[in-house]
Enzyme design. Structure first.
Site, mmCIF file in Angstrom:
data_model
loop_
_atom_site.group_PDB
_atom_site.id
_atom_site.type_symbol
_atom_site.label_atom_id
_atom_site.label_comp_id
_atom_site.label_asym_id
_atom_site.label_seq_id
_atom_site.Cartn_x
_atom_site.Cartn_y
_atom_site.Cartn_z
ATOM 1 C CB CYS A 1 13.666 52.611 -21.594
ATOM 2 S SG CYS A 1 14.703 53.798 -20.728
ATOM 3 C CB CYS B 1 5.932 67.510 -24.480
ATOM 4 S SG CYS B 1 6.958 66.059 -24.251
ATOM 5 C CG ASN C 1 0.410 55.751 -25.529
ATOM 6 O OD1 ASN C 1 -0.353 54.904 -25.997
ATOM 7 N ND2 ASN C 1 0.544 56.939 -26.043
ATOM 8 C CB CYS D 1 16.458 58.125 -26.607
ATOM 9 S SG CYS D 1 17.006 58.167 -24.889
ATOM 10 C CB SER E 1 12.235 58.417 -15.961
ATOM 11 O OG SER E 1 11.749 59.545 -16.629
ATOM 12 C CG LEU E 2 12.765 55.410 -9.326
ATOM 13 C CD1 LEU E 2 14.192 55.929 -9.288
ATOM 14 C CD2 LEU E 2 12.126 55.525 -7.943
ATOM 15 C CB SER F 1 11.996 64.478 -17.938
ATOM 16 O OG SER F 1 11.941 63.101 -17.862
ATOM 17 C CD GLU G 1 18.581 61.641 -19.654
ATOM 18 O OE1 GLU G 1 17.625 60.949 -19.288
ATOM 19 O OE2 GLU G 1 18.933 62.670 -19.051
ATOM 20 C CB CYS H 1 10.702 53.930 -24.434
ATOM 21 S SG CYS H 1 11.046 55.435 -25.325
ATOM 22 C CB CYS I 1 8.422 60.032 -26.408
ATOM 23 S SG CYS I 1 9.332 58.696 -25.649
ATOM 24 C CD GLU J 1 7.398 61.890 -32.310
ATOM 25 O OE1 GLU J 1 7.266 60.929 -33.049
ATOM 26 O OE2 GLU J 1 7.175 61.859 -31.089
HETATM 27 S S1 SF4 Z 1 11.998 56.225 -21.945
HETATM 28 FE FE1 SF4 Z 1 13.075 58.184 -22.206
HETATM 29 S S2 SF4 Z 1 15.194 57.675 -21.609
HETATM 30 FE FE2 SF4 Z 1 14.190 55.705 -21.979
HETATM 31 S S3 SF4 Z 1 14.641 55.244 -24.144
HETATM 32 FE FE3 SF4 Z 1 12.674 56.335 -24.085
HETATM 33 S S4 SF4 Z 1 13.199 58.509 -24.453
HETATM 34 FE FE4 SF4 Z 1 15.077 57.411 -23.821
#
Ligand code: SF4
Length: 370
Positions: free
Chosen positions: A132, A121, A316, A128, A240-241, A217, A184, A135, A359, A108
């Site tokens: 995380c 974006c 989100n 990925c 991304s902390l 990022s 990433e 996500c 995402c 996307e």
């Molecule tokens: S937040 Fe970013 S780094 Fe983490 S799984 Fe999702 S796309 Fe990957």
């Protein structure tokens, strides 16, 4: 300098994507042209059509003899991405495109229009591997890395839409690029660097967009940040902390088990020192998980003497997830505490919520239909 080692196995593409001029350096474009028995300048000519005029339609390449155009197009601009769906929201000011790659993989990109800029974006990987838990993309794992051609095509497609005059703002110019879609970026290092060159090199070798308008990022791959520091491409770095303490970060951002917060910030500081670019700290605010005042306090103390800016992102929520956005009052308190330390902070506007804006959500819902 530490050599970048990928932290996860390189995913193998079953069938490699065709090589595109966006996968080549300007010199390689000239070399390929010579290998085809053509003068080297044909390689530059086709790059001019692609990067300056945003054209991959050989019928428009009137400075190239007609009988050569199809062969040149086949060699330099094979079709890499195909539009599957476009969804728009915010009165057409946000547009999310779903692309199918040559092997059926879906990725996307999102184009966001603002009064003073047009930002795309883009995705650098399909899926990925960073896992995380909050996500959507992370939940599906990593399918494969994208080639520089596949990443650049998303950008050129956005630039074309901007130039077409079909958007609510009329004809405009793509001004900003953020590597914040699926994936990433620093885990797909070489294609991302080649893409950064395609973006920043002046016409006809690239799109001629300033590195200052590009944000990469990362979830905190320290060896990738160190390598990027040495490239001399002064784009903005976003880290991304998501929390200022290792204990929580180990579960929120699993790569933290390998690279601790202290090391990530040290690498970002070194990047800032070398490039002179303030970096940004991305922080998805998640209700009752990382939005407590004591965490805001700890983050303020960590950042008060650093040249960093905090971007708070109201989470989100992904369908079926237990993770959700913070309460408004907790968000406001978080901002207040950071500001009390003199840390610059903004709450990001969350474009595209109604169109599966997090995402990976559009690709995930499209996959579910099949
Ligand atoms: S937040 Fe970013 S780094 Fe983490 S799984 Fe999702 S796309 Fe990957």
């Amino acid at each position: 300098m530490t050599e970048l080692k990928l932290v996860f196995d390189e995913p193998v593409q079953k069938k490699k994507a065709p090589r595109h001029l966006a996968d080549m350096t300007p010199e390689e474009r000239r070399e390929v042209s010579k290998e085809m028995g053509l003068p080297a300048f044909r390689g530059t000519q086709v790059a001019t059509h692609y990067f300056t005029h945003l054209s991959d339609n050989p019928d428009e390449w009137t400075d190239i003899p007609q009988d050569l155009r199809a062969t040149i197009a086949e060699k330099f601009t094979p079709k890499l991405i195909e539009l599957v769906t476009t969804r728009t929201t915010d009165n057409g000011m946000t547009r999310k495109d779903l692309w199918k790659l040559h092997d059926g993989v879906l990725v996307e990109s999102v184009l966001m229009l603002y009064p003073d800029r047009a930002t795309v974006c883009i995705s650098s990987q399909a899926g990925c591997g960073m896992n995380c838990p909050f996500c959507a993309t992370g939940q599906g794992g990593l399918t494969r890395n994208l080639t520089a051609g596949e990443i650049t095509e998303q950008i050129v497609a956005a630039a074309r839409v901007c130039a077409s005059g079909a958007l609510p703002v009329g004809q405009t110019r793509l001004s900003n690029i953020v590597f914040m879609g699926m994936g990433e970026p620093l885990a797909n290092y070489n294609p991302v660097i080649q893409t950064l060159k395609n973006i920043t090199l002046p016409n006809p070798d690239g799109l001629g967009i300033s590195a200052r308008s590009v944000t990469v990022s990362t979830v905190g791959l320290v060896n990738g940040i160190e390598k990027l520091t040495e490239e001399g491409i002064n784009c903005t770095l976003a880290v991304s902390l998501h929390t200022p303490d290792d204990e929580l970060r180990d579960s929120l951002v699993p790569i933290n088990e390998r690279f601790k917060i202290r090391e990530v910030l040290a690498a970002a500081d070194a990047y800032e020192k070398k490039t002179g670019r303030r970096y940004s700290i991305e922080y998805a605010l998640i209700r009752d998980i990382n939005d407590q005042s004591w965490r805001a306090d700890l983050l303020g103390r960590l950042l008060k003497s650093r040249n960093a800016h905090v971007n708070l992102i109201p989470l989100n929520p992904t369908p079926g997830s237990k993770w959700t956005a913070s309460r408004r009052e907790d968000e406001q308190e978080f901002v207040r505490i950071l500001e009390s330390y003199g840390v610059p902070v903004t709450v990001r506007d969350t474009r595209g919520r109604e169109i599966d804006g997090a995402c990976g959500q559009l690709a995930a819902s499209e996959k579910a239909k099949n």
